[in-house]
Scaffold this active site. Structure first.
Site, PDB file in Angstrom:
ATOM      1  N   LYS A 130      74.884  37.390 -66.164  1.00 37.04           N
ATOM      2  CA  LYS A 130      74.503  36.161 -65.200  1.00 37.04           C
ATOM      3  C   LYS A 130      75.436  36.181 -63.992  1.00 37.04           C
ATOM      4  O   LYS A 130      76.469  36.216 -64.071  1.00 37.04           O
ATOM      5  CB  LYS A 130      74.709  34.927 -65.965  1.00 37.04           C
ATOM      6  CG  LYS A 130      73.362  34.493 -66.548  1.00 37.04           C
ATOM      7  CD  LYS A 130      73.546  33.359 -67.697  1.00 37.04           C
ATOM      8  CE  LYS A 130      74.600  32.447 -67.127  1.00 37.04           C
ATOM      9  NZ  LYS A 130      73.971  31.826 -65.407  1.00 37.04           N
ATOM     10  N   ASP A 621      66.588  24.824 -79.674  1.00 36.25           N
ATOM     11  CA  ASP A 621      67.218  26.003 -79.140  1.00 36.25           C
ATOM     12  C   ASP A 621      67.874  25.802 -77.812  1.00 36.25           C
ATOM     13  O   ASP A 621      67.615  24.925 -76.993  1.00 36.25           O
ATOM     14  CB  ASP A 621      66.180  27.085 -78.488  1.00 36.25           C
ATOM     15  CG  ASP A 621      65.168  27.801 -79.670  1.00 36.25           C
ATOM     16  OD1 ASP A 621      65.866  27.866 -80.727  1.00 36.25           O
ATOM     17  OD2 ASP A 621      64.288  27.584 -79.419  1.00 36.25           O
ATOM     18  N   HIS A 716      66.600  43.271 -78.559  1.00 40.05           N
ATOM     19  CA  HIS A 716      66.327  43.599 -76.994  1.00 40.05           C
ATOM     20  C   HIS A 716      65.926  45.013 -76.941  1.00 40.05           C
ATOM     21  O   HIS A 716      65.677  45.433 -75.961  1.00 40.05           O
ATOM     22  CB  HIS A 716      67.580  43.356 -76.053  1.00 40.05           C
ATOM     23  CG  HIS A 716      68.421  42.256 -76.366  1.00 40.05           C
ATOM     24  ND1 HIS A 716      69.015  41.743 -77.290  1.00 40.05           N
ATOM     25  CD2 HIS A 716      67.899  40.955 -75.434  1.00 40.05           C
ATOM     26  CE1 HIS A 716      69.312  40.132 -77.167  1.00 40.05           C
ATOM     27  NE2 HIS A 716      68.710  39.855 -75.896  1.00 40.05           N
TER      28      HIS A 716
HETATM   29  N1  GLN Z   1      62.638  30.200 -80.327  1.00 43.04           N
HETATM   30  C1  GLN Z   1      62.736  30.890 -79.051  1.00 43.04           C
HETATM   31  C2  GLN Z   1      62.078  32.133 -79.329  1.00 43.04           C
HETATM   32  O1  GLN Z   1      62.143  32.494 -80.641  1.00 43.04           O
HETATM   33  C3  GLN Z   1      64.182  31.130 -78.675  1.00 43.04           C
HETATM   34  C4  GLN Z   1      64.172  31.884 -77.337  1.00 43.04           C
HETATM   35  C5  GLN Z   1      65.440  31.997 -76.872  1.00 43.04           C
HETATM   36  O2  GLN Z   1      66.558  31.880 -77.218  1.00 43.04           O
HETATM   37  N2  GLN Z   1      65.540  32.530 -75.482  1.00 43.04           N
HETATM   38  O3  GLN Z   1      61.272  32.986 -78.866  1.00 43.04           O
END
Ligand code: GLN
Ligand code: ZN
Length: 785
Positions: A130, A621, A716
């Site tokens: 970031k 989240d 990722h």
């Molecule tokens: N609940 C969201 C997902 O599973 C969380 C995404 C995130 O933390 N960026 O996509």
């Protein structure tokens, strides 16, 4: 050709400027061009031509909005992917594994440049992280004791010349040397104790050559961006940051054949680091007067051109032009020349609010996107020289701002009175031990419960269905039927895999913030408001303009439907208040803390409705909790207080038996560990796979006592981890933390993954959990000491 000498004498005539402008193109032409190159749909020449088209259009646009063509007030601040990568390539700092992409002339073409940004095969790309406290991400240069800095790639100079040939004398923008080194990391294999800043002298030689090349091409000013000067964490490891700044700028400002130098300190206040910079012979300083303030000792500005950054480059509200003038005017006595400017680059805001015909007209009148901000600095620049010339514009602007105050939806009595009536009780749940018992009884989960973070792959089918529905080609019933069939599929898959806590897969969400914004009053969404997040990725942040009200349940129908399809516990997922704020443009007429509380109340009602629908687990989240952490240490405690309070307000209404989860997308726990503990969630899932579970040490150190799910699969990448590899991570987890606290889950949501690797990886994840459970069961029980 010769540029100005080291002590330029002619008076700069510019009166207004912006520090940078969106680079994606008004219709994301640059993004599309790059992605076409990557997909093999366009060749290098076509891509270069498309990017040149975006640059030319930008310069013309800035000129037509009032920045003159010949006084260097138009920045040349383009980047095909990232400005830090641009600096690395220009200065010869390409990691060895990509040495082959550098041509004999030092140039790196767009294909090679993309390779450094995106990796190839076993060659990992530069790490991405970031950019200060924004939602922009830059690439981290890797510097070693042997990096051979030199003025290598002249792309920036060619872009300047291209604009000049088109009739515009622009001001090239380059990341400054101090920021470049402070944002870099030691290359793998560097000796212990090596830090990139130790290479300052060598790097400065390359900057001198770069600056001379700009001057030789005809540049009168070059802008060097030094945001690291405002960031406590960027300068944290440096023994003498003031000395570093002084060394860099004494040398560059005395360098023969250089252009005039404008040094910017956006995103905050450089504090005590302004002095060493201002004491050098740099010609101009650009100060962020939105986040920061003018120095008390105005003698620091003597003899300088000062760009007063009074128009917020990071938000979308019209500026208070009269207040801005009250900030700028006193500078006129202190500085040689005052220029009205933006606080930061306009990279962080969309192009043009006039294109948003779908927005409420009244709301549109309160807003200023990049183009409107250019007009604002132009008006301010004029007002500084001729106060009478713009009287009418100032009046009209003040009226547009004032219109916001009493407009419907901005202040809602029912929201205000509900907030005012909150007692400390609203932020507190029972003791964890009590909750734990109630939840164990209600949920009956095994040791090392397995779950996912919420989203399942967003398939082409889901995207098509959503697009058809958005275009009106399919009605609500058809779209909702489709989503229910998608949920059926995801539930059946999770049951087949043997996961313990099921999710619905979030197929209804275009984006974890935008989806909630679309379902809450007080938010507006744009049609063209794209903002670069990184590389070719753009997001469209919603605009939070008014008091927040939830007109009806948002996620409850989806979660309730899911529950009807399985006997297993179902987890509902919500986006937390801090993340909703962080990824929106937020109203500037009240403290962020108040806005966060309003969002929290809406979520609190959603939690209650999920509970009433029989959902026993709710995850809120907060991946952006750390992102909003203020750059300066003294501002951090207040932020951590209100952000934690907002989460607790959203969740503390839950019954003891309802299990509250949170999910955070990073593993650098250090700075925010106390805040995470303060959230008081029953279970916290975090990213851990990429850092090979290093985070466990932090968790053990602070004695984190509630549930913790360190991610065991790095989502990722499409790579499928083996059962044994996941089991190894779990063994590390149960060695560091009592097994009854440990959850088994991936690092993050699966929306960007495909089904093939998702199914295989989850199968391994469940098998690993079974294996480690069996090992734990076979372990001789030792009496507690
Ligand atoms: N609940 C969201 C997902 O599973 C969380 C995404 C995130 O933390 N960026 O996509
Ligand atoms: Zn995540």
């Amino acid at each position: 050709m010769t540029g100005p000498t080291s002590s330029p004498s002619s008076t700069p005539a510019w009166s207004a400027t912006v520090l940078g402008y969106p680079r994606t193109g008004a219709d994301r032409e640059a993004k599309k061009a790059l992605e076409a190159l990557w997909a093999g749909r366009a060749d290098l020449a076509a891509t270069e031509a498309a990017l040149a088209g975006v640059r030319a259009a930008t310069v013309r646009r800035l000129n037509s909005l009032g920045l003159p063509a010949h006084d260097a007030s138009i920045p040349s601040a383009f980047s095909a992917y990232d400005q830090v990568l641009d600096a690395a390539v220009a200065l010869g700092a390409v990691p060895d594994r990509f040495a082959d992409v550098v041509g004999g002339d030092g140039r790196v073409d767009l294909v090679g440049y993309s390779t450094i940004a995106r990796g190839r095969g076993a060659d990992a790309p530069l790490e991405m992280t970031k950019w200060f406290d924004t939602n922009y991400h830059y690439l981290v240069p890797e510097i070693s004791p042997s990096t051979s800095f030199r003025f290598a790639d002249d792309r920036g100079v060619r872009e300047f010349s291209e604009a000049l040939a088109d009739g515009f004398l622009t001001r090239p923008v380059v990341v400054g040397p101090v920021t470049f080194l402070l944002l870099s990391k030691p290359a793998a294999g560097s000796p212990d104790g090596f830090a990139p800043v130790q290479r300052l002298d060598d790097l400065l030689g390359a900057y001198e050559d770069l600056l001379r090349a700009y001057a030789a091409a005809g540049a009168e000013w070059v802008q060097l961006d030094e945001p690291a000067l405002v960031s406590g964490s960027a300068t944290a490891g440096v023994a003498d940051p003031a000395g570093l700044v002084a060394t860099a700028y004494e040398r560059l400002s005395r360098s023969p054949g250089r252009p005039r130098l404008l040094v910017t300190t956006p995103y905050g206040d450089p504090g005590e680091l302004l002095e060493p910079l201002a004491r050098t012979a740099v010609d101009g300083l650009a100060l962020d007067l939105v986040r920061g303030s003018a120095p008390r000792d105005t003698s620091l500005l003597a003899g300088k051109t000062v760009v007063g950054g009074v128009v917020d480059g990071r938000n979308v509200w019209r500026a208070d032009l009269s207040a801005a003038l009250r900030v700028l005017r006193p500078l006129q006595g202190a500085a040689a020349h005052v220029v009205a400017g933006t606080s930061t680059s306009l990279l962080h805001v969309p192009h043009d609010v006039d294109r948003e015909s779908g927005l409420d007209e009244r709301l549109r009148g309160w807003l200023a996107f990049a183009d409107q901000k250019v007009a604002e600095v132009v008006v301010l620049g004029t007002a500084l020289r001729d106060p009478d010339a713009v009287g009418e514009v100032l009046t009209a602007s003040a009226a547009a701002r004032a219109d916001r105050v009493g407009a419907p939806g901005v202040v809602r009595a029912e929201v205000r009175s509900r907030l005012a009536a909150l007692t400390p009780q609203a932020f507190r749940r029972s003791d964890y031990a009590v909750r734990r018992n109630a939840q164990d009884e209600a949920l009956g989960l095994p040791l090392l419960p397995t779950t996912t973070i919420g989203s399942f792959p967003q398939t082409a089918g889901i995207r098509r269905a959503r697009a058809a529905w958005a275009r009106g080609e399919s009605d609500d019933t058809r779209y909702e039927d489709y989503l229910r069939s998608e949920i059926d599929r995801v539930v059946a898959l999770q049951e087949e895999l043997g996961l313990d806590v099921l999710v619905h897969g979030e197929p209804e969400r275009n984006d974890m913030v935008q989806y909630f914004a679309e379902h809450l009053e007080g938010f507006a969404v744009t049609a063209h408001g794209w903002v670069q997040s990184y590389g070719s990725r753009c997001v469209r942040p919603p605009i939070l303009f008014g008091d927040v009200v939830r007109p009806e349940p948002i996620t409850v129908p989806w979660s309730a439907y899911t529950r009807s399809r399985t006997a297993k516990p179902v987890k509902g997922m919500l986006t937390g208040p801090v993340t909703i704020l962080a990824w929106s443009f937020v109203r500037d007429d009240q403290p962020l803390a108040d806005t966060a509380s309003q969002v929290a109340l809406a979520l609190r009602d959603e939690v209650a409705d999920l509970e009433a629908a029989g959902i026993g687990i709710v995850q809120v989240d907060e991946p952006a909790l750390r992102e909003l952490l203020p750059l300066r240490a003294e501002d951090q405690p207040a932020y951590l207080r209100w952000s934690v309070d907002a989460f607790r307000l959203a969740t503390a209404g839950a019954a003891d038996a309802t299990q509250v989860h949170t999910h955070l997308c990073y593993s650098e726990f250090g700075e925010v560990i106390d805040a995470i503990d303060g959230l008081d969630a029953d279970v916290t899932s975090i990213e851990a796979a990429r850092s090979r579970m290093e985070v466990l040490a932090d968790i053990a150190r602070v004695g984190f006592a509630r549930g913790i799910g360190p991610g065991v699969w790095d989502i990722h990448s499409p790579r499928v981890p083996s059962t044994e590899e996941i089991a190894e991570q779990l063994r590390a987890a149960v060695a560091a933390v009592p097994a009854r606290q440990v959850w088994v889950n991936p690092d993050c949501g699966l929306k960007t993954r495909g089904y093939e690797e998702t199914t295989a990886s989850l199968r391994h994840l469940v098998a690993a959990a079974h294996a480690v459970r069996a090992e734990l069961a076979a372990r001789p029980v030792t009496a507690p000491a």
